[in-house]
Design an enzyme around this catalytic site. Structure first.
Site, short mmCIF file in Angstrom:
data_model
loop_
_atom_site.label_atom_id
_atom_site.label_comp_id
_atom_site.label_asym_id
_atom_site.label_seq_id
_atom_site.Cartn_x
_atom_site.Cartn_y
_atom_site.Cartn_z
N ARG A 132 -6.09 -2.65 10.15
CA ARG A 132 -5.89 -1.25 9.32
C ARG A 132 -4.90 -0.28 10.12
NH1 ARG A 132 -9.24 0.24 5.04
NH2 ARG A 132 -9.56 -1.79 3.88
N ARG A 185 -4.54 5.51 6.46
CA ARG A 185 -4.48 7.06 6.15
C ARG A 185 -4.56 7.94 7.44
NH1 ARG A 185 -8.60 6.41 1.65
NH2 ARG A 185 -9.34 4.76 2.93
N ARG A 232 2.89 6.75 1.15
CA ARG A 232 2.09 6.30 0.08
C ARG A 232 2.20 7.57 -1.02
NH1 ARG A 232 -3.36 7.88 -1.16
NH2 ARG A 232 -4.80 6.34 -2.14
N ASP A 245 -3.22 -6.06 0.69
CA ASP A 245 -4.56 -6.24 0.71
C ASP A 245 -5.01 -7.26 0.17
OD1 ASP A 245 -6.95 -3.70 0.35
OD2 ASP A 245 -7.26 -5.28 -0.89
N TYR A 270 -16.24 -9.29 -4.58
CA TYR A 270 -15.51 -8.33 -5.21
C TYR A 270 -15.24 -8.78 -6.84
CZ TYR A 270 -14.49 -5.46 -0.93
OH TYR A 270 -14.72 -4.73 -0.07
O1 CP3 Z 1 -4.84 -4.36 8.90
C1 CP3 Z 1 -3.90 -3.88 8.14
O2 CP3 Z 1 -3.22 -2.65 8.58
C2 CP3 Z 1 -3.09 -4.62 7.04
C3 CP3 Z 1 -3.65 -4.06 5.77
C4 CP3 Z 1 -4.88 -4.16 5.15
C5 CP3 Z 1 -5.56 -3.60 4.21
N1 CP3 Z 1 -6.57 -3.97 3.61
C6 CP3 Z 1 -4.74 -2.19 3.84
C7 CP3 Z 1 -5.72 -1.09 2.91
C8 CP3 Z 1 -5.64 -5.29 5.31
C9 CP3 Z 1 -5.54 -6.60 6.52
C10 CP3 Z 1 -6.80 -5.03 4.52
C11 CP3 Z 1 -7.78 -6.01 4.14
C12 CP3 Z 1 -9.12 -5.74 3.19
N2 CP3 Z 1 -8.90 -5.11 2.13
C13 CP3 Z 1 -10.27 -6.12 3.49
C14 CP3 Z 1 -10.90 -6.91 4.68
C15 CP3 Z 1 -10.97 -6.22 5.81
C16 CP3 Z 1 -11.97 -4.94 5.73
O3 CP3 Z 1 -11.73 -4.01 5.76
O4 CP3 Z 1 -13.30 -5.69 5.73
C17 CP3 Z 1 -10.96 -5.78 2.44
C18 CP3 Z 1 -12.37 -5.72 2.17
C19 CP3 Z 1 -10.55 -4.82 1.71
C20 CP3 Z 1 -10.53 -4.39 0.38
C21 CP3 Z 1 -10.18 -2.79 0.46
N3 CP3 Z 1 -8.96 -2.44 0.05
C22 CP3 Z 1 -10.95 -1.77 0.29
C23 CP3 Z 1 -12.38 -2.27 0.13
C24 CP3 Z 1 -10.24 -0.70 0.30
C25 CP3 Z 1 -10.98 0.79 0.29
C26 CP3 Z 1 -11.49 1.25 1.50
C27 CP3 Z 1 -10.78 2.55 1.92
O5 CP3 Z 1 -10.66 2.81 3.23
O6 CP3 Z 1 -10.67 3.39 1.00
C28 CP3 Z 1 -8.88 -1.06 0.16
C29 CP3 Z 1 -7.87 0.05 0.42
C30 CP3 Z 1 -6.83 -0.38 1.58
N4 CP3 Z 1 -6.52 -1.37 1.98
C31 CP3 Z 1 -6.41 0.81 2.27
C32 CP3 Z 1 -5.41 0.30 3.24
C33 CP3 Z 1 -4.61 0.88 4.17
C34 CP3 Z 1 -6.64 2.21 2.06
C35 CP3 Z 1 -5.71 2.56 0.82
C36 CP3 Z 1 -5.14 3.89 0.60
O7 CP3 Z 1 -4.01 4.30 1.02
O8 CP3 Z 1 -5.86 4.76 -0.02
#
Ligand code: CP3
Length: 364
Positions: free
Chosen positions: A27, A31, A40, A77, A154
Site C-alpha cells: 500500500r 491515503r 483520487r 485492487d 469477499y
Molecule cells: O500495495 C499497493 O500499494 C498496491 C495497491 C493495492 C491496494 N489494495 C490499493 C487500495 C493492493 C495490493 C491492494 C490489495 C488488497 N485490497 C487486499 C490485500 C492486502 C491487504 O490489505 O490485506 C485487500 C484485502 C483489498 C480489499 C480492499 N481494498 C479493502 C479491504 C479496502 C478498504 C480498506 C481501506 O483502507 O479503506 C480497499 C481499498 C483500497 N485498496 C485502498 C487502496 C489504496 C484505499 C482506497 C481509498 O483511496 O479510499
C-alpha cells in the site's frame, strides 16, 4: 528486455546477493500521501482511479518520487477480479468494499466463470504497460492478485467481515460449493497474473490476507492447494528473465513449510513471527519478504529506524534473500516523513552489515 538498473528486488527474490536490502511497502501508494488524495479527488473515486490507466500510473509513481524505494507495485485492487466475474464491486465511505451480488445461491455459483483478463480487465493491463513505460527500467514493477480463498471471503460475505459467518458456514456445510468458487477463481487469478506478466509485470505477489482465519486443516484444504495451482501455472520466464512469485498468507507463520512447498520464490511474512526464525525454517528454500509491524510507523523517526535495524539484524548479517517490507499494508495515518526514516535506515544499515560481512575472518 534488460533488467532494471536497480534490480536489487529481483536479485533478492531469487536469493542472489545484493549490496543493500531492497525495500518496498504494501500500500505504498495510498491515503497517507497528500498527493494520492489529490489525484483520487481528481479521479472522483477509488474505483475510477483504478480504472483510469493514466491516473493509476500517476499514483503508482508517487511514492517512488518521494522515497528511494526499490520497486513499484501496480496500483489496483484484488477485488477487480470478482468485479469482472459480475459481482458488482462498489466502495462506501468508511465501510470499505462491497458487492451488489454476493455469492450465496447454488445456481449463481454453478454459473460462475473465469473472465478473460484481456477483455474485462483490459484497464489493468493498460495500466501495467503504461507504468512500465514511465518507469523506464529504473526499478521493477510488481503485479498482484488476491488468493482464491481471500477473494472468496469477499465474494461470499459481500463485504469485509469480522466473523466470516457466511463463508465458514459454506465451508463446513457445502464444501463442494466453496471448492467450485475456489476452482473458478484460481483459474481467473492464473490468467489475470499471466496477463499482467505479458503486459510487463516483472514479479508477482498473491495476497492471501484471510488465509490466517482458517484452521490448519481448512487452510490445507481450501487455501493452500489453490495457491499451489496458481504458482504452478505462472509464466516462469519472460524475455530471458525469471519472473519471481511471492505468496503472502497473513497469519500464516505456522505454515511456512507448506507455503514454501507451493513452489513460490518468496514468502511474505506478517509481523507476528521473528524473521530470523522464519529464515531458519525455510530460508534454504525461499526468499523472505517483511516484516516490520506497520504500527512502528506511528512512533518517532528514530524509533522507526531502530525497529527496522532489529528486523535486519534478526534476518542476519548476510542479507541474501531478504526483501524488506511491512507485515501488512501501511496505515492511512502514517506520517509520510517516517517512511523517509525507514527507507534510509534499511539501506544504510544493510550496507554497513554487508561491509562487516566482508571484513569478518573466514570461519573454521
Ligand atoms: O500495495 C499497493 O500499494 C498496491 C495497491 C493495492 C491496494 N489494495 C490499493 C487500495 C493492493 C495490493 C491492494 C490489495 C488488497 N485490497 C487486499 C490485500 C492486502 C491487504 O490489505 O490485506 C485487500 C484485502 C483489498 C480489499 C480492499 N481494498 C479493502 C479491504 C479496502 C478498504 C480498506 C481501506 O483502507 O479503506 C480497499 C481499498 C483500497 N485498496 C485502498 C487502496 C489504496 C484505499 C482506497 C481509498 O483511496 O479510499
Amino acid at each position: 528486455m534488460t533488467r532494471p538498473s536497480n534490480d536489487c528486488l529481483l536479485r533478492a527474490l531469487l536469493r542472489e546477493p545484493t549490496e543493500q536490502t531492497p525495500i518496498w511497502l504494501m500500500r505504498q501508494a495510498g491515503r497517507y500521501l497528500p498527493e494520492y488524495c489529490e489525484t483520487r479527488r481528481r479521479a472522483g473515486s477509488f474505483l475510477q482511479l483504478c480504472r483510469n490507466p493514466a491516473l493509476a500510473c500517476e499514483v503508482t509513481l508517487q511514492p517512488l518520487t518521494r522515497y528511494d524505494l526499490d520497486a513499484a507495485i501496480l496500483f489496483s485492487d484484488i477485488l477487480t477480479v470478482p468485479d469482472a466475474m459480475g459481482l458488482g464491486l462498489y466502495f462506501t465511505d468508511g465501510e470499505g468494499p462491497r458487492f451488489e451480488r454476493p455469492l450465496r445461491e447454488e445456481w449463481a455459483i454453478r454459473d460462475l466463470s473465469a473472465p478473460d483478463p484481456w477483455d474485462h480487465l483490459r484497464y489493468v493491463m493498460d495500466a501495467v504497460s503504461e507504468i512500465r513505460r514511465a518507469l523506464n527500467n529504473s526499478v521493477p514493477l510488481i503485479g498482484f492478485a488476491g488468493s482464491p480463498y481471500t477473494l472468496a471471503c469477499y465474494m461470499v460475505e459481500g463485504a469485509s467481515s469480522s466473523d466470516y459467518r457466511h463463508i465458514k458456514r459454506m465451508l463446513y456445510e457445502r464444501p463442494d460449493l466453496l471448492h467450485r468458487i475456489l476452482s473458478v477463481t484460481a483459474d481467473a487469478v492464473s490468467r489475470y497474473l499471466n496477463a499482467q506478466i505479458d503486459s510487463g509485470a516483472q514479479a508477482v505477489m498473491i495476497f492471501d490476507s484471510w488465509g490466517g482465519s482458517l484452521s490448519a486443516a481448512a487452510y490445507r484444504e481450501f487455501s493452500l492447494p489453490y495457491l499451489q495451482r496458481i504458482v504452478a501455472s505462472l509464466i516462469r520466464e519472460r524475455d530471458g528473465e525469471r519472473v519471481p512469485s511471492i505468496v503472502f498468507t497473513k497469519g500464516g507463520g505456522l505454515w511456512l513449510e507448506s507455503i514454501a512447498a507451493t513452489g513460490c520464490d518468496a514468502i511474505g511474512l506478517d509481523w507476528t513471527i521473528d524473521i530470523g526464525e522464519a529464515r531458519r525454517r525455510v530460508g534454504h528454500l525461499v526468499a523472505l519478504q517483511g516484516n516490520l509491524d506497520p504500527g512502528v510507523l506511528f512512533a518517532s523517526p528514530n524509533r522507526v529506524a531502530a525497529e527496522a535495524r532489529k528486523v535486519l539484524d534478526s534476518y542476519g548479517l548476510d542479507n541474501t534473500g531478504h526483501v524488506f517490507n511491512l507485515g501488512h499494508g501501511i496505515s492511512q495515518f502514517t506520517p509520510p516523513e517516517n517512511v523517509t526514516a525507514l527507507v534510509g535506515a534499511v539501506h544504510e544499515h544493510s550496507r554497513i552489515s554487508g561491509k562487516k560481512r566482508h571484513e569478518m575472518p573466514l570461519a573454521g
